[in-house]
Design a protein around this motif. Structure first.
Motif, short mmCIF file in Angstrom:
data_model
loop_
_atom_site.label_atom_id
_atom_site.label_comp_id
_atom_site.label_asym_id
_atom_site.label_seq_id
_atom_site.Cartn_x
_atom_site.Cartn_y
_atom_site.Cartn_z
N GLN A 82 -42.52 -8.34 6.42
CA GLN A 82 -41.98 -7.10 6.95
C GLN A 82 -41.80 -7.30 8.45
O GLN A 82 -42.46 -8.16 9.04
CB GLN A 82 -42.90 -5.92 6.62
N SER B 30 -38.68 -4.01 -1.26
CA SER B 30 -39.01 -2.59 -1.16
C SER B 30 -38.66 -2.10 0.23
O SER B 30 -38.55 -2.88 1.18
CB SER B 30 -40.52 -2.39 -1.41
N TYR B 31 -38.44 -0.82 0.34
CA TYR B 31 -38.35 -0.23 1.68
C TYR B 31 -39.03 1.12 1.70
O TYR B 31 -39.15 1.80 0.68
CB TYR B 31 -36.90 -0.13 2.18
N LEU B 32 -39.50 1.48 2.88
CA LEU B 32 -40.05 2.80 3.16
C LEU B 32 -39.10 3.51 4.09
O LEU B 32 -38.71 2.97 5.13
CB LEU B 32 -41.43 2.67 3.82
N TRP C 80 -47.38 1.47 -0.11
CA TRP C 80 -47.20 1.59 1.34
C TRP C 80 -48.35 2.42 1.90
O TRP C 80 -48.71 3.47 1.34
CB TRP C 80 -45.87 2.27 1.67
N TYR C 81 -48.91 1.90 3.00
CA TYR C 81 -49.98 2.59 3.70
C TYR C 81 -49.58 2.79 5.16
O TYR C 81 -48.84 1.99 5.73
CB TYR C 81 -51.28 1.77 3.65
N GLN C 82 -50.10 3.84 5.74
CA GLN C 82 -49.92 4.10 7.17
C GLN C 82 -51.27 3.90 7.86
O GLN C 82 -52.31 4.31 7.33
CB GLN C 82 -49.46 5.55 7.39
N CYS D 55 -47.15 -2.81 3.93
CA CYS D 55 -46.65 -3.01 2.58
C CYS D 55 -47.69 -3.85 1.84
O CYS D 55 -48.20 -4.84 2.40
CB CYS D 55 -45.30 -3.75 2.68
N SER E 271 -39.86 5.84 -0.90
CA SER E 271 -40.03 4.39 -1.04
C SER E 271 -39.20 3.91 -2.21
O SER E 271 -39.10 4.58 -3.24
CB SER E 271 -41.50 4.02 -1.22
N CYS F 92 -39.51 -4.54 3.21
CA CYS F 92 -40.59 -5.43 2.80
C CYS F 92 -40.06 -6.33 1.69
O CYS F 92 -39.50 -5.84 0.70
CB CYS F 92 -41.78 -4.62 2.32
N TYR G 195 -47.21 0.41 9.60
CA TYR G 195 -46.90 0.67 8.20
C TYR G 195 -47.09 -0.63 7.43
O TYR G 195 -46.48 -1.65 7.74
CB TYR G 195 -45.49 1.24 8.07
#
Lengths: 114, 112
Positions: free
Chosen positions: B6, B71-73, B34-36, B88, B62, B22, B86
């Motif tokens: 990412q 993947s994308y957020l 996905w985590y912040q 992944c 997402s 990602c 952020y």
């Protein structure tokens, strides 16, 4: 807040010493995973415990060991500390198998090795 | 081996839309999270994808394409409080239980 607690919050140790970090999982969760997060990096998987048994291990040497207790709380032990072990240690609990469950992270223990 | 990529950093302005990509190459796959993570704090869950397609959750969406390992957020209507890292993460990437294998994280800075 997630309901996952860790102790201690901060710790300073000397190279060669041993350390034990503790984690209490969220109620209803039977799986605990431990991660090491160096500054500016993503968390790296150390190992996971499911119902008191080790259920997977990342690329960490045997001096990193752990336990899970009947109440699903867990310990991470690190022997013969090295300077590179300085990091934030995170534990995360989840419902476990078959997977696809969110992992809830504790606030972490900041370990400094001098 | 495992590889989760990412971008390191991104910048955006308040009110804008940003997409964090990602890509992953792993030996196993049980889903993508996905985590912040705000500075000095623990990661908090944002989203989970296991099937191809888009998952929408308020200002956050997402997307997952398993065939492309991508993947994308998507973050809409950006706010200053969205400034964070952020992460992944792929579950079951090394068949180690339900462990998460994380990328290095994307630091997003939102300015006014």
């Amino acid at each position: 807040e997630t309901g996952v607690t860790q102790s201690p919050t901060h710790l300073i140790k000397t190279r060669g010493q041993q350390v034990t970090l503790r984690c209490s999982s969220q109620s209803g969760h039977n799986t605990v995973s431990w991660y090491q997060q160096a500054l500016g990096q993503g968390p790296q998987f150390i190992f996971q415990y499911y119902r008191e048994e080790e259920n997977g291990r990342g690329n960490f040497p045997p001096r990193f060991s752990g336990l899970q207790f009947p109440n699903y709380s867990s310990e991470l032990n690190v022997n013969a500390l090295e300077l590179d072990d300085s990091a934030l240690y995170l534990c995360a609990s989840s419902k476990g198998s078959p997977g696809g469950y969110e992992q809830y992270f504790g606030p972490g223990t900041r370990l400094t090795v001098t | 081996g495992q590889n989760i990529d990412q971008p390191t950093e991104m910048t955006a302005t308040e009110g804008a839309i940003v997409q964090i990509n990602c890509t992953y190459q792993t030996s196993g796959f049980n889903g993508l999270f996905w985590y912040q993570q705000h500075a000095g704090e623990a990661p908090t869950f944002l989203s989970y994808n296991v099937l191809d397609g888009l998952e929408e959750k308020g200002r956050f969406s997402s997307f997952l394409s398993r065939s492309k390992g991508y993947s994308y957020l998507l973050l809409k209507e950006l706010q200053m409080k969205d400034s964070a890292s952020y992460l992944c993460a792929v579950e079951g990437a090394n068949q180690a239980g339900t462990a998460l294998i994380f990328g290095k994280g994307t630091t997003l800075s939102v300015s006014s």
